[in-house]
Design an enzyme around this catalytic site. Structure first.
Site, mmCIF file in Angstrom:
data_model
loop_
_atom_site.group_PDB
_atom_site.id
_atom_site.type_symbol
_atom_site.label_atom_id
_atom_site.label_comp_id
_atom_site.label_asym_id
_atom_site.label_seq_id
_atom_site.Cartn_x
_atom_site.Cartn_y
_atom_site.Cartn_z
ATOM 1 N N HIS A 107 -42.466 27.760 -0.120
ATOM 2 C CA HIS A 107 -41.181 28.431 -0.327
ATOM 3 C C HIS A 107 -40.960 28.743 -1.805
ATOM 4 O O HIS A 107 -40.477 29.825 -2.162
ATOM 5 C CB HIS A 107 -40.029 27.546 0.175
ATOM 6 C CG HIS A 107 -39.837 27.584 1.651
ATOM 7 N ND1 HIS A 107 -39.786 28.755 2.368
ATOM 8 C CD2 HIS A 107 -39.665 26.575 2.565
ATOM 9 C CE1 HIS A 107 -39.590 28.485 3.649
ATOM 10 N NE2 HIS A 107 -39.522 27.179 3.786
ATOM 11 N N GLU B 208 -42.934 23.192 1.754
ATOM 12 C CA GLU B 208 -41.867 23.355 0.761
ATOM 13 C C GLU B 208 -42.383 24.016 -0.515
ATOM 14 O O GLU B 208 -41.685 24.841 -1.118
ATOM 15 C CB GLU B 208 -41.232 21.994 0.436
ATOM 16 C CG GLU B 208 -40.569 21.307 1.619
ATOM 17 C CD GLU B 208 -39.533 22.182 2.302
ATOM 18 O OE1 GLU B 208 -38.935 23.051 1.626
ATOM 19 O OE2 GLU B 208 -39.319 22.018 3.514
ATOM 20 N N GLU C 84 -39.804 31.055 7.241
ATOM 21 C CA GLU C 84 -40.262 29.764 7.746
ATOM 22 C C GLU C 84 -41.660 29.891 8.362
ATOM 23 O O GLU C 84 -42.525 29.037 8.151
ATOM 24 C CB GLU C 84 -39.280 29.212 8.783
ATOM 25 C CG GLU C 84 -37.929 28.801 8.217
ATOM 26 C CD GLU C 84 -38.028 27.700 7.184
ATOM 27 O OE1 GLU C 84 -38.942 26.864 7.261
ATOM 28 O OE2 GLU C 84 -37.182 27.686 6.256
#
Length: 272
Positions: free
Chosen positions: A140, A137, A204
């Site tokens: 990202h 995370e 991803e």
């Protein structure tokens, strides 16, 4: 971490999305005689509003609350502090939510990022597996792809709404035409989302690779994805569509899925 491939894809998709956005403004200006200044101010202002609301809506939908820095969450904060320092980003705001499924997502931008972790996720993962998810995370946020996804979804929604109203105003005022406009809006939104998907799955894979690099191995995240997938299937629940694209696990895999196949992600992680 410098990912030229991701940056090029985001730039290309961003240009295409801007073209769709410009088309909406042009139609509003030419077909509905709305002053150009209002069109420009309104259109760009709406993107900003959508970005702010998108972030707040994701947190509101999941019922996320600030994660205490002591007690059972202290180790989570320490891991995020360590990873953030290594990635060269400001530590994001950490929040916890009861989402009904084991999952996590990041929203916001560098310097104002938020990472939400579900209670269900923390209950099934070992700490090294949770660290894999957290590193994913944070990647990202570091790669700035959350911003692109949020704005991309907003533009897709706006195109769908615009097409809906164009059909209504250019056709007969009838129930049949209303449904025709509704269906046309859905198709238009899905069409724009195809371009968003062009970077969604790729980002991803990049975040998985970054997480493996930060931790030193991809195995913890691979094991986490296996547990998350099993946990999601066992619960029978799925996260709300408004946050599904941001989550580490997107739920049921389908043609327009925002996430690549879980098996492929696990295979790649175990090769690092």
């Amino acid at each position: 971490m410098n990912h030229r491939g991701l940056q090029v894809r985001m730039a290309l998709v961003g240009t295409i999305l801007f073209a769709f956005y410009l088309a909406i403004a042009t139609v509003a200006y030419a077909a509905f005689n709305i002053p150009l200044a209002i069109v420009l101010i309104g259109s760009f202002g709406l993107v900003g509003i959508q970005y702010v609301l998108g972030k707040k809506m994701a947190l509101w939908t999941t019922g996320a609350k600030d994660m205490p820095e002591d007690g059972q969450y202290a180790q989570v904060h320490r891991s995020v502090e360590r990873f953030s320092e290594e990635m060269g980003i400001e530590k994001p705001r950490l929040m916890v939510a009861s989402m009904g499924v084991p999952n996590a997502f990041a929203t916001g931008r560098r310097g104002a990022g938020v990472v939400v972790v579900s209670e269900e996720l923390m209950s099934i993962l070992d700490h090294d597996e949770l660290e894999g998810v957290l590193a994913h995370e944070l990647a990202h946020i570091e790669n700035r792809d959350v911003l692109t996804m949020t704005i991309g979804q907003s533009i897709a929604m706006m195109v769908g709404i615009a097409v809906h109203w164009i059909v209504l105003f250019t056709g007969e005022r009838s129930l049949a035409n209303y449904f025709l406009g509704y269906l046309a809006g859905i198709v238009a939104q899905m069409f724009v989302m195809v371009f968003v998907m062009a970077i969604s799955r790729y980002r991803e894979y990049i975040a998985d690779a970054d997480a493996a690099q930060v931790i030193g191995t991809g195995d913890p995240l691979a094991r986490a994805l296996e547990k998350i997938s099993r946990g999601a299937q066992a619960s029978g629940n799925e996260v709300d569509d408004s946050v599904a694209a941001l989550c580490i696990f997107g739920g049921a895999e389908r043609l327009l899925s925002t996430h690549p196949p879980t098996e492929e992600r696990i295979s790649r992680l175990r090769s690092y």
